[in-house]
Motif scaffolding. Structure first.
Motif, PDB file in Angstrom:
ATOM      1  N   LEU A 105       0.832  -1.214   0.000  1.00 41.27           N
ATOM      2  CA  LEU A 105       0.000   0.000   0.000  1.00 41.27           C
ATOM      3  C   LEU A 105       0.865   1.261   0.000  1.00 41.27           C
ATOM      4  O   LEU A 105       0.483   2.270  -0.575  1.00 41.27           O
ATOM      5  N   ASN A 106       2.033   1.196   0.614  1.00 40.75           N
ATOM      6  CA  ASN A 106       2.937   2.353   0.588  1.00 40.75           C
ATOM      7  C   ASN A 106       3.249   2.738  -0.857  1.00 40.75           C
ATOM      8  O   ASN A 106       3.175   3.918  -1.232  1.00 40.75           O
ATOM      9  N   THR A 107       3.557   1.733  -1.689  1.00 37.72           N
ATOM     10  CA  THR A 107       3.867   1.997  -3.098  1.00 37.72           C
ATOM     11  C   THR A 107       2.661   2.609  -3.805  1.00 37.72           C
ATOM     12  O   THR A 107       2.787   3.600  -4.529  1.00 37.72           O
ATOM     13  N   GLU A 108       1.490   2.016  -3.586  1.00 36.36           N
ATOM     14  CA  GLU A 108       0.256   2.502  -4.226  1.00 36.36           C
ATOM     15  C   GLU A 108      -0.053   3.942  -3.812  1.00 36.36           C
ATOM     16  O   GLU A 108      -0.419   4.780  -4.627  1.00 36.36           O
ATOM     17  N   ILE A 109       0.073   4.200  -2.525  1.00 37.45           N
ATOM     18  CA  ILE A 109      -0.282   5.523  -1.993  1.00 37.45           C
ATOM     19  C   ILE A 109       0.682   6.589  -2.511  1.00 37.45           C
ATOM     20  O   ILE A 109       0.271   7.692  -2.885  1.00 37.45           O
ATOM     21  N   LEU A 110       1.973   6.259  -2.574  1.00 36.10           N
ATOM     22  CA  LEU A 110       2.946   7.242  -3.089  1.00 36.10           C
ATOM     23  C   LEU A 110       2.625   7.604  -4.539  1.00 36.10           C
ATOM     24  O   LEU A 110       2.732   8.767  -4.940  1.00 36.10           O
ATOM     25  N   LYS A 111       2.205   6.607  -5.321  1.00 35.44           N
ATOM     26  CA  LYS A 111       1.824   6.863  -6.730  1.00 35.44           C
ATOM     27  C   LYS A 111       0.661   7.842  -6.797  1.00 35.44           C
ATOM     28  O   LYS A 111       0.651   8.781  -7.588  1.00 35.44           O
ATOM     29  N   LEU A 112      -0.324   7.604  -5.937  1.00 34.70           N
ATOM     30  CA  LEU A 112      -1.516   8.462  -5.946  1.00 34.70           C
ATOM     31  C   LEU A 112      -1.180   9.866  -5.446  1.00 34.70           C
ATOM     32  O   LEU A 112      -1.670  10.867  -6.007  1.00 34.70           O
ATOM     33  N   LEU A 113      -0.355   9.947  -4.407  1.00 38.54           N
ATOM     34  CA  LEU A 113      -0.003  11.259  -3.846  1.00 38.54           C
ATOM     35  C   LEU A 113       0.735  12.135  -4.862  1.00 38.54           C
ATOM     36  O   LEU A 113       0.606  13.351  -4.854  1.00 38.54           O
ATOM     37  N   GLU A 114       1.486  11.485  -5.744  1.00 39.94           N
ATOM     38  CA  GLU A 114       2.180  12.241  -6.808  1.00 39.94           C
ATOM     39  C   GLU A 114       1.187  13.055  -7.626  1.00 39.94           C
ATOM     40  O   GLU A 114       1.485  14.162  -8.069  1.00 39.94           O
ATOM     41  N   LYS A 115       0.002  12.491  -7.812  1.00 36.22           N
ATOM     42  CA  LYS A 115      -1.032  13.191  -8.607  1.00 36.22           C
ATOM     43  C   LYS A 115      -1.731  14.290  -7.792  1.00 36.22           C
ATOM     44  O   LYS A 115      -2.179  15.276  -8.350  1.00 36.22           O
ATOM     45  N   ILE A 116      -1.844  14.064  -6.479  1.00 37.05           N
ATOM     46  CA  ILE A 116      -2.628  14.992  -5.645  1.00 37.05           C
ATOM     47  C   ILE A 116      -1.815  16.194  -5.207  1.00 37.05           C
ATOM     48  O   ILE A 116      -2.304  17.319  -5.183  1.00 37.05           O
ATOM     49  N   LEU A 117      -0.565  15.976  -4.829  1.00 39.81           N
ATOM     50  CA  LEU A 117       0.212  17.054  -4.186  1.00 39.81           C
ATOM     51  C   LEU A 117       0.767  18.057  -5.216  1.00 39.81           C
ATOM     52  O   LEU A 117       1.050  17.712  -6.337  1.00 39.81           O
TER      53      LEU A 117
END
Ligand SMILES: [Mg+2]
Length: 304
Positions: A292-304
């Motif tokens: 989930l850490n990998t998945e979340i970092l991918k998503l955060l790249e789009k949000i931040l």
């Protein structure tokens, strides 16, 4: 026998007894005060911290202590008498000068203890969940930690412990410990996410929406780290609004990592500690398993 066995044994005993102090005082009537950073403090925070410091000082007089509370002016003859009453009723002896002990921090040392005498003071006053967190570091690198969580709603009180390269553990009596592990949830949209009850920000809502997470739980204190470490919840998501303090994060950080998980900032960096602060590059962090850490970092790249 493990390298940090003495430190962990002491921390377990201190956290258990401190929990007795805070639970005893919960039944007494006393005020809550506002600190300069707008967070609350009670006599129970002070009573717990004074007890923990007195025992670390006695057992490890050369060690440095980094502790949350320093409001010595709250120790009036009346509050000191109430605290002493709690010690007497729990058979705690040899604490002579409460005011001196509250602010004792030991000599500068590469061996450092962090103390959060009550994490979740707002919740404590309301009868919600809270925790007592003790961390032990060498050169600001977490080596051992203990988190005590009181009995809430007739559940048993729980002690969590973590040792660097020695795993994460959980006990209902403080003596027999079972190893714990983070969950193996791989799907972000099926994950259970916990977040702060009193210190949250719009970023949490945005993240939850983007990740299509349906199960969310708001709760106080570092217990959120414990829930992720034992696999009950999958993610602890935490935007930070104020300067994060070391005693809030050091024990839970080690616990989740030793349970096989990851705790990183929004760019994927591990925590670093300096003086009494958590040094972090982004505007928050999260704890989860490695997938989930990998998945979340991918998503955060789009949000931040
Ligand atoms: Mg606290």
């Amino acid at each position: 026998m493990h390298k940090f066995n003495d430190e962990v044994s002491l921390a377990i005993n201190l956290a258990k007894k401190a929990l007795d102090i805070t639970e005893y005082l919960k039944t007494k009537n006393f005020d809550s005060y506002q600190k300069t950073d707008n967070t609350p403090v009670t006599i129970a925070d002070l009573a717990s911290q004074i007890y923990i410091i007195s025992r670390i000082k006695k057992n490890f007089p050369e060690d440095q202590i980094i502790a949350e509370e320093s409001n010595i002016q709250l120790l009036t003859p009346q509050t000191i008498s109430l605290i002493k009453k709690s010690y007497d009723s729990l058979d705690i002896k040899e604490i002579v000068n409460l005011r001196e002990t509250l602010i004792y921090r030991g000599p500068n040392s590469n061996r450092q203890w962090t103390i959060d005498p009550i994490d979740g003071t707002i919740g404590y006053k309301k009868g919600l969940v809270y925790a007592i967190g003790i961390g032990f570091m060498e050169n600001y690198i977490p080596k051992a930690s203990v988190i005590a969580v009181p009995s809430i709603h007739n559940q048993k009180s729980i002690i969590y412990k973590a040792i660097d390269k020695g795993g994460a553990w959980r006990s209902e009596d403080g003596e027999s410990f079972k190893k714990i592990n983070v969950s193996n949830q791989k799907k972000l949209n099926q994950a259970i996410l916990c977040h702060s009850l009193h210190y949250d920000s719009p970023l949490s809502d945005k993240f939850i929406e983007m990740a299509q997470i349906k199960n969310t739980i708001a709760m106080d204190s570092m217990v959120k780290f414990c829930k992720v470490a034992e696999g009950m919840y999958d993610i602890y998501f935490r935007p930070l609004t104020t300067n994060p303090k070391i005693w809030d994060f050091c024990p839970g950080d080690l616990l989740v990592r030793e349970a096989g998980g990851k705790v990183t900032d929004f760019y994927g960096n591990n925590f670093q500690y300096k003086h009494d602060e958590l040094v972090i590059a982004s505007s928050g962090f999260f704890a989860s398993n490695k997938d989930l850490n990998t998945e979340i970092l991918k998503l955060l790249e789009k949000i931040l």
